[in-house]
Design a protein around this motif. Structure first.
Motif, PDB file in Angstrom:
ATOM      1  N   GLY A   1     -99.049  42.703  19.120  1.00 12.99           N
ATOM      2  CA  GLY A   1     -98.615  41.277  19.257  1.00 12.99           C
ATOM      3  C   GLY A   1     -98.173  40.712  17.803  1.00 12.99           C
ATOM      4  O   GLY A   1     -97.863  39.356  17.874  1.00 12.99           O
ATOM      5  N   LEU A   2     -97.424  41.446  16.856  1.00 11.64           N
ATOM      6  CA  LEU A   2     -96.692  41.065  15.778  1.00 11.64           C
ATOM      7  C   LEU A   2     -95.465  40.795  16.258  1.00 11.64           C
ATOM      8  O   LEU A   2     -94.696  41.466  16.688  1.00 11.64           O
ATOM      9  N   PRO A   3     -95.045  39.280  16.191  1.00 14.16           N
ATOM     10  CA  PRO A   3     -93.799  38.716  16.887  1.00 14.16           C
ATOM     11  C   PRO A   3     -92.435  39.563  16.196  1.00 14.16           C
ATOM     12  O   PRO A   3     -91.710  39.944  17.176  1.00 14.16           O
ATOM     13  N   LEU A   4     -92.560  39.638  15.174  1.00 14.04           N
ATOM     14  CA  LEU A   4     -90.936  40.435  14.534  1.00 14.04           C
ATOM     15  C   LEU A   4     -91.200  41.735  14.909  1.00 14.04           C
ATOM     16  O   LEU A   4     -90.111  42.136  15.424  1.00 14.04           O
ATOM     17  N   VAL A   5     -92.116  42.582  14.823  1.00 12.39           N
ATOM     18  CA  VAL A   5     -92.122  44.022  15.357  1.00 12.39           C
ATOM     19  C   VAL A   5     -92.069  43.982  16.779  1.00 12.39           C
ATOM     20  O   VAL A   5     -91.371  44.862  17.600  1.00 12.39           O
ATOM     21  N   GLU A   6     -92.688  43.094  17.516  1.00  8.18           N
ATOM     22  CA  GLU A   6     -92.570  43.050  19.032  1.00  8.18           C
ATOM     23  C   GLU A   6     -91.220  42.808  19.514  1.00  8.18           C
ATOM     24  O   GLU A   6     -90.793  43.589  20.531  1.00  8.18           O
ATOM     25  N   ALA A   7     -90.516  42.070  18.875  1.00 11.06           N
ATOM     26  CA  ALA A   7     -88.922  41.603  19.165  1.00 11.06           C
ATOM     27  C   ALA A   7     -88.157  42.875  19.015  1.00 11.06           C
ATOM     28  O   ALA A   7     -87.325  43.337  19.951  1.00 11.06           O
ATOM     29  N   ALA A   8     -88.520  43.780  17.810  1.00 11.68           N
ATOM     30  CA  ALA A   8     -87.630  44.688  17.648  1.00 11.68           C
ATOM     31  C   ALA A   8     -87.831  45.985  18.815  1.00 11.68           C
ATOM     32  O   ALA A   8     -86.958  46.716  19.320  1.00 11.68           O
ATOM     33  N   PHE A   9     -89.060  46.095  19.193  1.00  9.99           N
ATOM     34  CA  PHE A   9     -89.674  47.453  20.107  1.00  9.99           C
ATOM     35  C   PHE A   9     -89.233  46.920  21.469  1.00  9.99           C
ATOM     36  O   PHE A   9     -88.727  47.765  22.091  1.00  9.99           O
ATOM     37  N   TYR A  10     -89.297  45.536  21.754  1.00 11.42           N
ATOM     38  CA  TYR A  10     -88.815  45.043  23.195  1.00 11.42           C
ATOM     39  C   TYR A  10     -87.414  45.332  23.372  1.00 11.42           C
ATOM     40  O   TYR A  10     -86.788  45.656  24.576  1.00 11.42           O
ATOM     41  N   ASP A  11     -86.673  44.915  22.615  1.00 11.35           N
ATOM     42  CA  ASP A  11     -85.094  44.818  22.554  1.00 11.35           C
ATOM     43  C   ASP A  11     -84.411  46.209  22.627  1.00 11.35           C
ATOM     44  O   ASP A  11     -83.414  46.318  23.178  1.00 11.35           O
ATOM     45  N   VAL A  12     -85.389  47.120  21.925  1.00 11.49           N
ATOM     46  CA  VAL A  12     -84.584  48.318  21.635  1.00 11.49           C
ATOM     47  C   VAL A  12     -85.389  49.411  22.309  1.00 11.49           C
ATOM     48  O   VAL A  12     -84.830  50.439  23.204  1.00 11.49           O
ATOM     49  N   LEU A  13     -86.625  49.723  21.757  1.00 14.36           N
ATOM     50  CA  LEU A  13     -87.174  50.980  22.292  1.00 14.36           C
ATOM     51  C   LEU A  13     -88.213  50.745  23.226  1.00 14.36           C
ATOM     52  O   LEU A  13     -87.880  51.677  24.483  1.00 14.36           O
ATOM     53  N   PHE A  14     -89.018  49.976  23.561  1.00 14.24           N
ATOM     54  CA  PHE A  14     -89.855  49.526  24.837  1.00 14.24           C
ATOM     55  C   PHE A  14     -89.279  48.657  25.792  1.00 14.24           C
ATOM     56  O   PHE A  14     -89.866  47.531  25.883  1.00 14.24           O
ATOM     57  N   CYS A  15     -88.144  49.003  26.416  1.00  7.39           N
ATOM     58  CA  CYS A  15     -87.460  48.097  27.216  1.00  7.39           C
ATOM     59  C   CYS A  15     -87.575  48.356  28.704  1.00  7.39           C
ATOM     60  O   CYS A  15     -86.760  48.366  29.611  1.00  7.39           O
ATOM     61  N   SER A  16     -89.063  48.531  28.944  1.00  9.40           N
ATOM     62  CA  SER A  16     -89.527  48.608  30.366  1.00  9.40           C
ATOM     63  C   SER A  16     -88.844  47.755  31.475  1.00  9.40           C
ATOM     64  O   SER A  16     -88.484  47.778  32.585  1.00  9.40           O
ATOM     65  N   ARG A  17     -89.180  46.320  30.774  1.00  6.11           N
ATOM     66  CA  ARG A  17     -88.580  45.053  31.825  1.00  6.11           C
ATOM     67  C   ARG A  17     -87.237  45.540  31.840  1.00  6.11           C
ATOM     68  O   ARG A  17     -86.973  44.876  33.043  1.00  6.11           O
ATOM     69  N   GLU A  18     -86.265  45.647  31.142  1.00 10.80           N
ATOM     70  CA  GLU A  18     -84.826  45.736  31.352  1.00 10.80           C
ATOM     71  C   GLU A  18     -84.632  46.915  32.181  1.00 10.80           C
ATOM     72  O   GLU A  18     -83.930  46.772  33.233  1.00 10.80           O
ATOM     73  N   VAL A  19     -85.316  48.150  31.954  1.00  5.99           N
ATOM     74  CA  VAL A  19     -85.037  49.071  33.165  1.00  5.99           C
ATOM     75  C   VAL A  19     -85.346  48.896  34.339  1.00  5.99           C
ATOM     76  O   VAL A  19     -84.599  49.164  35.320  1.00  5.99           O
ATOM     77  N   THR A  20     -86.485  48.121  34.585  1.00  2.85           N
ATOM     78  CA  THR A  20     -86.968  47.755  35.871  1.00  2.85           C
ATOM     79  C   THR A  20     -86.156  47.031  36.517  1.00  2.85           C
ATOM     80  O   THR A  20     -85.578  47.202  37.685  1.00  2.85           O
ATOM     81  N   ARG A  21     -85.504  46.002  35.661  1.00  2.00           N
ATOM     82  CA  ARG A  21     -84.465  44.990  36.168  1.00  2.00           C
ATOM     83  C   ARG A  21     -83.315  45.532  36.671  1.00  2.00           C
ATOM     84  O   ARG A  21     -82.756  45.297  37.873  1.00  2.00           O
ATOM     85  N   ARG A  22     -82.860  46.598  35.799  1.00  2.00           N
ATOM     86  CA  ARG A  22     -81.758  47.340  36.279  1.00  2.00           C
ATOM     87  C   ARG A  22     -81.574  48.119  37.228  1.00  2.00           C
ATOM     88  O   ARG A  22     -80.787  48.480  38.375  1.00  2.00           O
ATOM     89  N   LEU A  23     -82.813  48.743  37.285  1.00  2.00           N
ATOM     90  CA  LEU A  23     -83.149  49.710  38.829  1.00  2.00           C
ATOM     91  C   LEU A  23     -83.257  48.900  39.931  1.00  2.00           C
ATOM     92  O   LEU A  23     -82.434  49.332  41.066  1.00  2.00           O
TER      93      LEU A  23
END
Length: 228
Positions: free
Chosen positions: A152-174
């Motif tokens: 839940g660390l905001p800065l680190v979460e941002a980096a991981f969600y936008d680049v590495l852990f992008c399950s939301r974006e993959v789901t949306r694109r699928l």
């Protein structure tokens, strides 16, 4: 790693009948007595084969499914025949920026991680499944992510969600491509996900109670027939 997974898949396919016979059968969910053969246990009625992985394992699995030529070169069938569904647990599904939604530092932080782990040249050549999503098989995808991947660390979460852990974006694109895909975010984080009760419950609900991916395939066929 892709080659190693191909070797493992060939073994699974060669021994699938024996594995199915040795596996414990699922209890019926409607309260009725049954033999536990909902999926079938004979050679001509094998249980569904679900393929995927956790974390970097999800990256390897997705990258392989997006490369049917590599599967064919190793004597494996195309993805749609290889398995019945794709299961990705807190997957590392991107190796470069998908969309600068949060922190402008996201690319710098993710690059630092990738360059440290692989080196600059190798990191640049890494597959990025989210960017190759149109090459994904039209199989039911179940993605289980975490509400807070990195504590839940905001800065680190941002980096991981936008680049590495992008399950939301993959789901949306699928889903935009018409692939049956669903995402459930669990009240856990990446590092403790595998031992969490939330993951156990989510998997039980999907694989045992909802008979995923069979139900997903049935529903997608219904939608296809209705659209015709």
């Amino acid at each position: 790693m892709l080659d190693d997974v191909c070797t493992a898949l060939k073994w699974v396919l060669a021994n699938r009948s024996a594995l199915a016979q040795a596996a414990p059968t699922a209890a019926p969910t409607d309260g009725a007595a049954g033999s536990g053969s909902d999926f079938g246990s004979s050679a001509d009625m094998l249980p569904p084969l679900v393929f995927g992985g956790y974390s970097s394992g999800a990256h390897v699995a997705t990258s392989l499914l997006q490369r049917p030529a590599l599967l064919a070169a190793r004597g494996l069938p195309p993805p749609a025949e290889l398995c019945d569904g794709v299961l990705l647990l807190s997957g590392v599904l991107g190796t470069r920026l998908t969309a600068p939604r949060t922190s402008p530092l996201a690319p710098a932080l993710s690059n630092l991680i990738l360059f440290t782990a692989f080196g600059v040249k190798a990191a640049a050549a890494l597959p990025s499944p989210v960017h190759d999503v149109e090459r994904s098989p039209r199989l039911p995808h179940l993605l289980l992510g975490c509400k807070h991947e990195v504590f839940g660390l905001p800065l680190v979460e941002a980096a991981f969600y936008d680049v590495l852990f992008c399950s939301r974006e993959v789901t949306r694109r699928l889903q935009a491509l018409g692939v049956p895909a669903e995402l459930h975010e669990l009240p856990s984080d990446h590092w403790f996900m595998l031992g969490s009760a939330a993951l156990h419950e989510a998997l039980a609900a999907a694989l045992r109670d909802r008979r995923w991916p069979l139900n997903s395939k049935t529903e997608s066929k219904k939608e296809l027939s209705l659209s015709k």
